[in-house]
Write a protein that holds these residues in place. Sequence first.
Motif, short mmCIF file in Angstrom:
data_model
loop_
_atom_site.label_atom_id
_atom_site.label_comp_id
_atom_site.label_asym_id
_atom_site.label_seq_id
_atom_site.Cartn_x
_atom_site.Cartn_y
_atom_site.Cartn_z
N SER A 55 11.21 17.86 -7.27
CA SER A 55 11.81 19.02 -6.61
C SER A 55 11.65 18.98 -5.10
N GLY A 56 10.71 18.14 -4.64
CA GLY A 56 10.38 18.13 -3.22
C GLY A 56 9.28 19.11 -2.86
N GLY A 57 8.78 19.84 -3.84
CA GLY A 57 7.79 20.86 -3.58
C GLY A 57 6.39 20.34 -3.33
N SER A 58 6.13 19.11 -3.75
CA SER A 58 4.80 18.51 -3.56
C SER A 58 4.95 17.18 -2.85
N THR A 59 4.12 16.99 -1.83
CA THR A 59 4.12 15.73 -1.08
C THR A 59 2.70 15.20 -0.96
N TYR A 60 2.60 13.90 -0.81
CA TYR A 60 1.30 13.23 -0.75
C TYR A 60 1.37 12.14 0.33
N ILE A 68 7.57 12.98 4.50
CA ILE A 68 8.52 12.57 3.47
C ILE A 68 9.30 13.81 3.02
N THR A 69 10.60 13.65 2.91
CA THR A 69 11.46 14.71 2.40
C THR A 69 12.52 14.09 1.51
N ARG A 70 13.21 14.94 0.77
CA ARG A 70 14.30 14.44 -0.07
C ARG A 70 15.42 15.46 -0.08
N ASP A 71 16.63 14.97 -0.25
CA ASP A 71 17.82 15.80 -0.39
C ASP A 71 18.45 15.43 -1.72
N ASN A 72 18.22 16.24 -2.72
CA ASN A 72 18.71 15.91 -4.06
C ASN A 72 20.24 15.99 -4.16
N ALA A 73 20.85 16.74 -3.29
CA ALA A 73 22.31 16.80 -3.29
C ALA A 73 22.92 15.50 -2.76
N LYS A 74 22.16 14.81 -1.92
CA LYS A 74 22.64 13.56 -1.33
C LYS A 74 21.98 12.32 -1.95
N ASN A 75 21.14 12.54 -2.95
CA ASN A 75 20.44 11.42 -3.61
C ASN A 75 19.71 10.54 -2.60
N THR A 76 19.04 11.17 -1.67
CA THR A 76 18.40 10.43 -0.59
C THR A 76 16.99 10.96 -0.33
N VAL A 77 16.09 10.03 -0.03
CA VAL A 77 14.74 10.38 0.40
C VAL A 77 14.54 9.81 1.79
N TYR A 78 13.78 10.53 2.59
CA TYR A 78 13.58 10.17 3.99
C TYR A 78 12.10 10.01 4.30
N LEU A 79 11.81 9.21 5.30
CA LEU A 79 10.46 9.12 5.84
C LEU A 79 10.56 9.20 7.36
N GLN A 80 10.18 10.34 7.90
CA GLN A 80 10.14 10.52 9.34
C GLN A 80 8.79 10.02 9.84
N MET A 81 8.83 9.07 10.74
CA MET A 81 7.59 8.45 11.24
C MET A 81 7.49 8.72 12.74
N ASN A 82 6.46 9.46 13.12
CA ASN A 82 6.23 9.80 14.52
C ASN A 82 4.92 9.17 14.99
N THR A 83 4.76 9.11 16.29
CA THR A 83 3.54 8.56 16.91
C THR A 83 3.17 7.23 16.26
N GLU A 128 0.82 -1.21 0.00
CA GLU A 128 0.00 0.00 0.00
C GLU A 128 0.86 1.25 0.00
N PHE A 129 0.28 2.30 -0.54
CA PHE A 129 0.92 3.61 -0.60
C PHE A 129 1.03 4.20 0.79
N VAL A 130 2.17 4.84 1.07
CA VAL A 130 2.38 5.55 2.33
C VAL A 130 2.58 7.04 2.08
N ALA A 131 3.55 7.38 1.25
CA ALA A 131 3.86 8.78 0.99
C ALA A 131 4.64 8.89 -0.31
N ALA A 132 4.57 10.06 -0.94
CA ALA A 132 5.32 10.30 -2.17
C ALA A 132 5.72 11.75 -2.23
N ILE A 133 6.76 12.01 -3.03
CA ILE A 133 7.29 13.36 -3.14
C ILE A 133 7.71 13.61 -4.57
N SER A 134 7.47 14.82 -5.03
CA SER A 134 7.82 15.20 -6.40
C SER A 134 9.32 15.34 -6.56
#
Length: 123
Positions: free
Chosen positions: A54-59, A70-85, A46-52
């Motif tokens: 540029s990082g400007g749009s998240t779902y 969800i965030t991404r660092d294009n300089a580091k070629n990395t995408v992150y998922l911070q999961m709280n609660t 199942e879908f959890v999160a997605a990011i465009s």
Amino acid sequence: QVQLVESGGGLVQAGGSLRLSCAASGRAFINYAMGWFRQAPGKEREFVAAISRSGGSTYYADSVKGRFTITRDNAKNTVYLQMNTLKPEDTAVYYCAAKRLIVTMTPSDYNYWGQGTQVTVSS
């Protein structure tokens, strides 16, 4: 070709937090929309999160909205998922995925997948 490697999964108590990372190698990371998906035993992926690109749009899936980021660092070629609660129902294998250009929330649209990282939330 894009290679994806997830990390950061583990065992956490309900209410806790985890941060997943997905490192990409291969072709230009900036050309790819990125998504996080999960699959629990006996259930469909199942879908959890997605990011465009540029990082400007998240779902987000409704089930994680307000708790996951969800965030991404294009300089580091990395995408992150911070999961709280975190909740026990968040227990699953979490996958990072990439697709060219336009971000979507449909797993079958994504061409490249990581090997997955286990997240277990105890009650």
